[in-house]
Write an enzyme that holds these catalytic residues in place. Structure first.
Site, PDB file in Angstrom:
ATOM      1  N   LYS A  88       5.408  18.344  -6.418  1.00  0.00           N
ATOM      2  CA  LYS A  88       5.574  17.231  -6.931  1.00  0.00           C
ATOM      3  C   LYS A  88       5.914  16.318  -5.026  1.00  0.00           C
ATOM      4  CE  LYS A  88       5.848  17.096 -11.013  1.00  0.00           C
ATOM      5  NZ  LYS A  88       5.775  18.455 -11.658  1.00  0.00           N
ATOM      6  N   GLU A 110      12.446   9.917 -13.926  1.00  0.00           N
ATOM      7  CA  GLU A 110      12.404  10.992 -15.022  1.00  0.00           C
ATOM      8  C   GLU A 110      12.514  13.157 -14.486  1.00  0.00           C
ATOM      9  OE1 GLU A 110       9.449   9.141 -13.999  1.00  0.00           O
ATOM     10  OE2 GLU A 110       8.159  11.348 -13.916  1.00  0.00           O
ATOM     11  N   SER A 377      -0.369  25.171  -8.191  1.00  0.00           N
ATOM     12  CA  SER A 377       0.586  23.853  -8.138  1.00  0.00           C
ATOM     13  C   SER A 377       2.463  23.752  -7.831  1.00  0.00           C
ATOM     14  CB  SER A 377       1.148  23.039  -9.135  1.00  0.00           C
ATOM     15  OG  SER A 377       1.071  23.344 -10.750  1.00  0.00           O
TER      16      SER A 377
HETATM   17  C1  LIG Z   1       5.839  18.725 -13.061  1.00  0.00           C
HETATM   18  C2  LIG Z   1       4.629  20.448 -12.336  1.00  0.00           C
HETATM   19  C3  LIG Z   1       3.071  20.358 -12.997  1.00  0.00           C
HETATM   20  C4  LIG Z   1       2.713  19.050 -13.840  1.00  0.00           C
HETATM   21  O1  LIG Z   1       3.155  18.145 -13.377  1.00  0.00           O
HETATM   22  P1  LIG Z   1       1.137  17.649 -13.157  1.00  0.00           P
HETATM   23  O2  LIG Z   1       1.322  16.212 -12.835  1.00  0.00           O
HETATM   24  O3  LIG Z   1       0.080  17.409 -13.847  1.00  0.00           O
HETATM   25  O4  LIG Z   1       0.908  18.256 -12.307  1.00  0.00           O
HETATM   26  C5  LIG Z   1       2.589  21.410 -12.893  1.00  0.00           C
HETATM   27  N1  LIG Z   1       2.683  22.694 -11.988  1.00  0.00           N
HETATM   28  C6  LIG Z   1       4.106  22.425 -11.301  1.00  0.00           C
HETATM   29  C7  LIG Z   1       4.931  23.266 -10.755  1.00  0.00           C
HETATM   30  C8  LIG Z   1       5.036  21.398 -11.516  1.00  0.00           C
HETATM   31  O5  LIG Z   1       6.066  20.846 -11.519  1.00  0.00           O
END
Ligand SMILES: *Cc1c(COP(=O)(O)O)cnc(C)c1O
Length: 397
Positions: A88, A110, A377
């Site tokens: 993020k 948000e 992620s």
């Molecule tokens: C917010 C989040 C996601 C999902 O958001 P995308 O916009 O689809 O990437 C996935 N993994 C983590 C760790 C997140 O914080």
């Protein structure tokens, strides 16, 4: 006023917003068009990404997991090692640097689980900007730790009680707030969603993931991967991981959606599989809807994947056959969460565990000289209590 409708991905994307926001959204699009080609802006952003967020993130060869699954060689792109614990921050640093250039002094955002809210509050502290975060009441109760984190960072958190009191209601509230105060305020959207320029701009800021990963895998192995695998909520980490491989036609791009308790139940969030075309949150895309075309409640064990829509570029990639999307259930994700912890010593986000679960299925089908890159992620500290609860363990959280 407009030529061809901007920000289209095939039939999807566009700008479906109230008149009160049109001027501001177009100002943002013009500012982004200017700064994305400005070497000074890009240099400043790169310094922030490197020195503050800790980039470039590592591409790690998962030897034990590759051997255990007995097929493809598995590499993890370690976005979990970024400051604030997920991808993020890449987007937030980009948007907030742009907002500063536009003369904004206040940001709103948000958030669902709180990851995007925490990243925004963090960068607001870094840049000395005012910050207010909109979060569904249900989520503020579930994620009390992240609410307190945002307050520590100096942000104000609004608990939204309208609708189901979850992420989509937080987006509605943030859009309303933005429409009522655009002069000093930028709305930092947290995924590849919303009206143009957001889906393009957020994708560009996240494409650093695949820019690094492509160079890293070529340096490590001298060849391109057979597949890139990433989880999909709104789609930002996935499009970031895919983007610089889109022209490499032999690289499969695979997005993993939250199938919750199963795609045949009403407790799931697999938009590509169960959604239909619609217009919501400023974009034409695919959404999970009820029989009357109302946005339906969605569910996943992972709050980050618990969104009834998906970024418009993903729908285009699916319709043109360039990318594939698969559903992964809660059960499979929790198994994968535990598997990668024991096998590789990595506690990843439960969102990312959806991608890991699919890698467990895919790797044995591929040859030993093929490569899978899986995007991690985020890190999983935030999820430990929920996983324990899922297993019926009481850890007094
Ligand atoms: C917010 C989040 C996601 C999902 O958001 P995308 O916009 O689809 O990437 C996935 N993994 C983590 C760790 C997140 O914080």
């Amino acid at each position: 006023m407009q030529k061809i409708k901007p920000g289209r991905f095939g039939n999807f994307g566009g700008q479906y917003i109230p008149e009160t926001l049109m001027t501001e959204v177009n100002r943002l699009a013009a500012a982004y068009d200017h700064y994305k080609n400005d070497p000074d802006f890009q240099a400043e952003l790169t310094t922030l990404l490197n020195d503050y967020a800790g980039r470039p993130s590592r591409l790690y060869y998962a030897k034990r997991m590759s051997e255990d699954l007995g097929g493809a060689q598995i590499y993890f792109k370690r976005e979990d090692l970024n400051h604030t614990g997920s991808h993020k921050i890449n987007n937030v640093l980009g948007q907030m640097l742009l907002a500063q250039k536009m003369g904004k002094t206040r940001v709103i955002a948000e958030t669902g689980a709180g990851q995007h809210g925490v990243a925004t509050a963090t960068v607001a502290a870094l840049m000395g900007m005012e910050c207010e975060v909109f979060m569904g009441k249900v989520d503020t109760d579930r994620q009390a730790l992240n609410v307190y984190r945002m307050k520590l960072l100096g942000a104000k958190v609004h608990a939204i009680t309208t609708g189901t009191g979850t992420l989509k209601d937080a987006v509605n509230a943030a859009m309303q707030e933005w429409a009522s105060r655009v002069d000093d305020t930028h709305y930092v959207i947290g995924s590849t969603m919303g009206p143009h320029p957001f889906p393009t701009m957020v994708r560009d800021f996240q494409s650093v993931i695949s820019r690094e990963a492509r160079a890293q895998i070529l340096e490590a192995t001298g060849k391109l991967p057979a597949a890139i695998v990433a989880c999909v909520g709104g789609g930002s980490n996935a499009i970031g991981a895919f983007y610089n491989f889109i022209n490499d036609k032999d690289v499969r791009l695979i997005g993993c959606e939250a199938a919750g308790k199963g795609v045949n139940t009403d407790q799931q969030a697999a938009t590509m599989e169960t959604g239909r075309t619609g217009i919501f949150h400023g974009m034409k895309s695919r959404f999970i809807q009820d029989g009357d075309g109302q946005i339906a409640p969605v569910y996943s064990i992972s709050a980050g994947l618990d969104y009834p829509g998906i970024g418009p570029e993903h729908v285009h990639l699916a319709e043109t056959g360039r990318a594939e999307y698969v559903g992964v259930t809660d059960d499979e994700a929790v198994d994968a969460f535990e598997y990668i912890a024991k096998e590789e010593g990595i506690i990843c986000a439960v969102e990312s565990a959806h991608a890991v679960a699919y890698v467990q299925k895919l790797a044995p089908q591929l040859a030993k000289d093929q490569i899978i890159i899986c995007n991690l992620s985020g890190r999983g500290d935030k999820d430990v209590a929920a996983i324990a609860r899922y297993r019926g363990v009481d850890i007094h959280d």
